[in-house]
Design a protein around this motif. Sequence first.
Motif, PDB file in Angstrom:
ATOM      1  N   ASN A 124       0.830  -1.206   0.000  1.00  0.00           N
ATOM      2  CA  ASN A 124       0.000   0.000   0.000  1.00  0.00           C
ATOM      3  C   ASN A 124       0.860   1.249   0.000  1.00  0.00           C
ATOM      4  N   LYS A 125       1.962   1.248   0.746  1.00  0.00           N
ATOM      5  CA  LYS A 125       2.861   2.399   0.763  1.00  0.00           C
ATOM      6  C   LYS A 125       3.462   2.620  -0.613  1.00  0.00           C
ATOM      7  N   LYS A 126       3.888   1.545  -1.276  1.00  0.00           N
ATOM      8  CA  LYS A 126       4.469   1.662  -2.614  1.00  0.00           C
ATOM      9  C   LYS A 126       3.443   2.208  -3.587  1.00  0.00           C
ATOM     10  N   GLU A 127       2.207   1.716  -3.489  1.00  0.00           N
ATOM     11  CA  GLU A 127       1.154   2.167  -4.386  1.00  0.00           C
ATOM     12  C   GLU A 127       0.876   3.648  -4.194  1.00  0.00           C
ATOM     13  N   LYS A 128       0.848   4.111  -2.965  1.00  0.00           N
ATOM     14  CA  LYS A 128       0.593   5.521  -2.701  1.00  0.00           C
ATOM     15  C   LYS A 128       1.691   6.397  -3.275  1.00  0.00           C
ATOM     16  N   LYS A 129       2.915   5.924  -3.277  1.00  0.00           N
ATOM     17  CA  LYS A 129       4.017   6.716  -3.813  1.00  0.00           C
ATOM     18  C   LYS A 129       3.928   6.847  -5.331  1.00  0.00           C
ATOM     19  N   LEU A 130       3.275   5.894  -5.978  1.00  0.00           N
ATOM     20  CA  LEU A 130       3.139   5.952  -7.428  1.00  0.00           C
ATOM     21  C   LEU A 130       2.268   7.128  -7.869  1.00  0.00           C
ATOM     22  N   LEU A 131       1.276   7.463  -7.071  1.00  0.00           N
ATOM     23  CA  LEU A 131       0.386   8.577  -7.392  1.00  0.00           C
ATOM     24  C   LEU A 131       0.841   9.815  -6.641  1.00  0.00           C
ATOM     25  N   ASP A 132       1.380  10.752  -7.371  1.00  0.00           N
ATOM     26  CA  ASP A 132       1.885  11.984  -6.786  1.00  0.00           C
ATOM     27  C   ASP A 132       0.913  13.110  -7.118  1.00  0.00           C
TER      28      ASP A 132
ATOM     29  N   LYS B 238       0.820  16.199  -6.461  1.00  0.00           N
ATOM     30  CA  LYS B 238       1.436  17.440  -6.940  1.00  0.00           C
ATOM     31  C   LYS B 238       1.771  17.337  -8.432  1.00  0.00           C
ATOM     32  N   GLU B 239       2.300  16.198  -8.851  1.00  0.00           N
ATOM     33  CA  GLU B 239       2.627  15.999 -10.268  1.00  0.00           C
ATOM     34  C   GLU B 239       1.369  15.895 -11.116  1.00  0.00           C
ATOM     35  N   ILE B 240       0.341  15.252 -10.586  1.00  0.00           N
ATOM     36  CA  ILE B 240      -0.929  15.159 -11.310  1.00  0.00           C
ATOM     37  C   ILE B 240      -1.487  16.560 -11.540  1.00  0.00           C
ATOM     38  N   ALA B 241      -1.459  17.382 -10.492  1.00  0.00           N
ATOM     39  CA  ALA B 241      -1.956  18.759 -10.605  1.00  0.00           C
ATOM     40  C   ALA B 241      -1.180  19.536 -11.666  1.00  0.00           C
ATOM     41  N   LYS B 242       0.143  19.385 -11.673  1.00  0.00           N
ATOM     42  CA  LYS B 242       0.973  20.079 -12.675  1.00  0.00           C
ATOM     43  C   LYS B 242       0.650  19.593 -14.082  1.00  0.00           C
ATOM     44  N   ARG B 243       0.441  18.281 -14.241  1.00  0.00           N
ATOM     45  CA  ARG B 243       0.110  17.738 -15.567  1.00  0.00           C
ATOM     46  C   ARG B 243      -1.228  18.273 -16.052  1.00  0.00           C
ATOM     47  N   LEU B 244      -2.208  18.327 -15.147  1.00  0.00           N
ATOM     48  CA  LEU B 244      -3.533  18.810 -15.543  1.00  0.00           C
ATOM     49  C   LEU B 244      -3.498  20.277 -15.956  1.00  0.00           C
ATOM     50  N   LYS B 245      -2.759  21.074 -15.219  1.00  0.00           N
ATOM     51  CA  LYS B 245      -2.642  22.490 -15.577  1.00  0.00           C
ATOM     52  C   LYS B 245      -1.928  22.645 -16.919  1.00  0.00           C
TER      53      LYS B 245
ATOM     54  N   LEU C  84      -7.621  14.913  -6.974  1.00  0.00           N
ATOM     55  CA  LEU C  84      -8.448  14.617  -8.132  1.00  0.00           C
ATOM     56  C   LEU C  84      -9.344  13.424  -7.818  1.00  0.00           C
ATOM     57  N   SER C  85     -10.650  13.608  -7.925  1.00  0.00           N
ATOM     58  CA  SER C  85     -11.588  12.500  -7.691  1.00  0.00           C
ATOM     59  C   SER C  85     -11.647  11.616  -8.933  1.00  0.00           C
ATOM     60  N   MET C  86     -12.179  10.428  -8.760  1.00  0.00           N
ATOM     61  CA  MET C  86     -12.334   9.516  -9.902  1.00  0.00           C
ATOM     62  C   MET C  86     -13.275  10.128 -10.946  1.00  0.00           C
ATOM     63  N   MET C  87     -14.320  10.818 -10.470  1.00  0.00           N
ATOM     64  CA  MET C  87     -15.255  11.452 -11.395  1.00  0.00           C
ATOM     65  C   MET C  87     -14.543  12.525 -12.227  1.00  0.00           C
ATOM     66  N   MET C  88     -13.740  13.354 -11.570  1.00  0.00           N
ATOM     67  CA  MET C  88     -13.032  14.401 -12.295  1.00  0.00           C
ATOM     68  C   MET C  88     -11.940  13.818 -13.187  1.00  0.00           C
ATOM     69  N   LEU C  89     -11.298  12.742 -12.764  1.00  0.00           N
ATOM     70  CA  LEU C  89     -10.323  12.060 -13.628  1.00  0.00           C
ATOM     71  C   LEU C  89     -11.004  11.659 -14.933  1.00  0.00           C
ATOM     72  N   ASN C  90     -12.186  11.092 -14.828  1.00  0.00           N
ATOM     73  CA  ASN C  90     -12.934  10.684 -16.013  1.00  0.00           C
ATOM     74  C   ASN C  90     -13.320  11.891 -16.866  1.00  0.00           C
ATOM     75  N   GLU C  91     -13.695  12.993 -16.225  1.00  0.00           N
ATOM     76  CA  GLU C  91     -14.052  14.202 -16.973  1.00  0.00           C
ATOM     77  C   GLU C  91     -12.856  14.759 -17.746  1.00  0.00           C
ATOM     78  N   TYR C  92     -11.688  14.793 -17.105  1.00  0.00           N
ATOM     79  CA  TYR C  92     -10.470  15.238 -17.804  1.00  0.00           C
ATOM     80  C   TYR C  92     -10.170  14.317 -18.978  1.00  0.00           C
ATOM     81  N   HIS C  93     -10.275  13.027 -18.741  1.00  0.00           N
ATOM     82  CA  HIS C  93     -10.029  12.026 -19.795  1.00  0.00           C
ATOM     83  C   HIS C  93     -10.947  12.266 -20.994  1.00  0.00           C
TER      84      HIS C  93
ATOM     85  N   LEU D 145      -2.540  10.231 -14.503  1.00  0.00           N
ATOM     86  CA  LEU D 145      -2.111   9.769 -13.188  1.00  0.00           C
ATOM     87  C   LEU D 145      -0.607   9.582 -13.063  1.00  0.00           C
ATOM     88  N   TYR D 146       0.017   9.052 -14.115  1.00  0.00           N
ATOM     89  CA  TYR D 146       1.424   8.655 -14.011  1.00  0.00           C
ATOM     90  C   TYR D 146       2.371   9.430 -14.925  1.00  0.00           C
ATOM     91  N   GLY D 147       1.830  10.215 -15.838  1.00  0.00           N
ATOM     92  CA  GLY D 147       2.686  10.970 -16.743  1.00  0.00           C
ATOM     93  C   GLY D 147       3.256  10.133 -17.873  1.00  0.00           C
TER      94      GLY D 147
END
Length: 106
Positions: A6-14, A16-23, A57-66, A77-79
């Motif tokens: 679980n710790k490793k999985e959480k580190k995969l999703l950053d 701050k980086e997701i926010a920068k990618r979306l902007k 980012l919620s799952m709903m908003m992830l889908n909206e961006y997609h 999510l991962y760049g």
Amino acid sequence: MEKEDNKKEKKLLDDKEIAKRLKALRESRNVSQNELAKNMGCTGSHISQIENNNISLSMMMLNEYHKFFGVPTDYILYGRLSDSAQALYDAVENVLKSFKADVKNR
């Protein structure tokens, strides 16, 4: 062992980086926060909060961006694209290049 995974999985999703990618994605398409919000059914303030990493980012908003930008969720999510998505992307790019070359040579 499960806690370590679980710790490793959480580190995969950053967030701050997701926010920068979306902007960056929004700005690269010359779309304002308000215009994006109108298309996604939320407020410009909500988009701003996501882009400034004030909220996750919620799952709903992830889908909206997609849907709005037509980019895979892997990229958001991962760049990067998953191997299968990258292979498909590369195949489509090659088909488009061939098509353009054929049209140009006519």
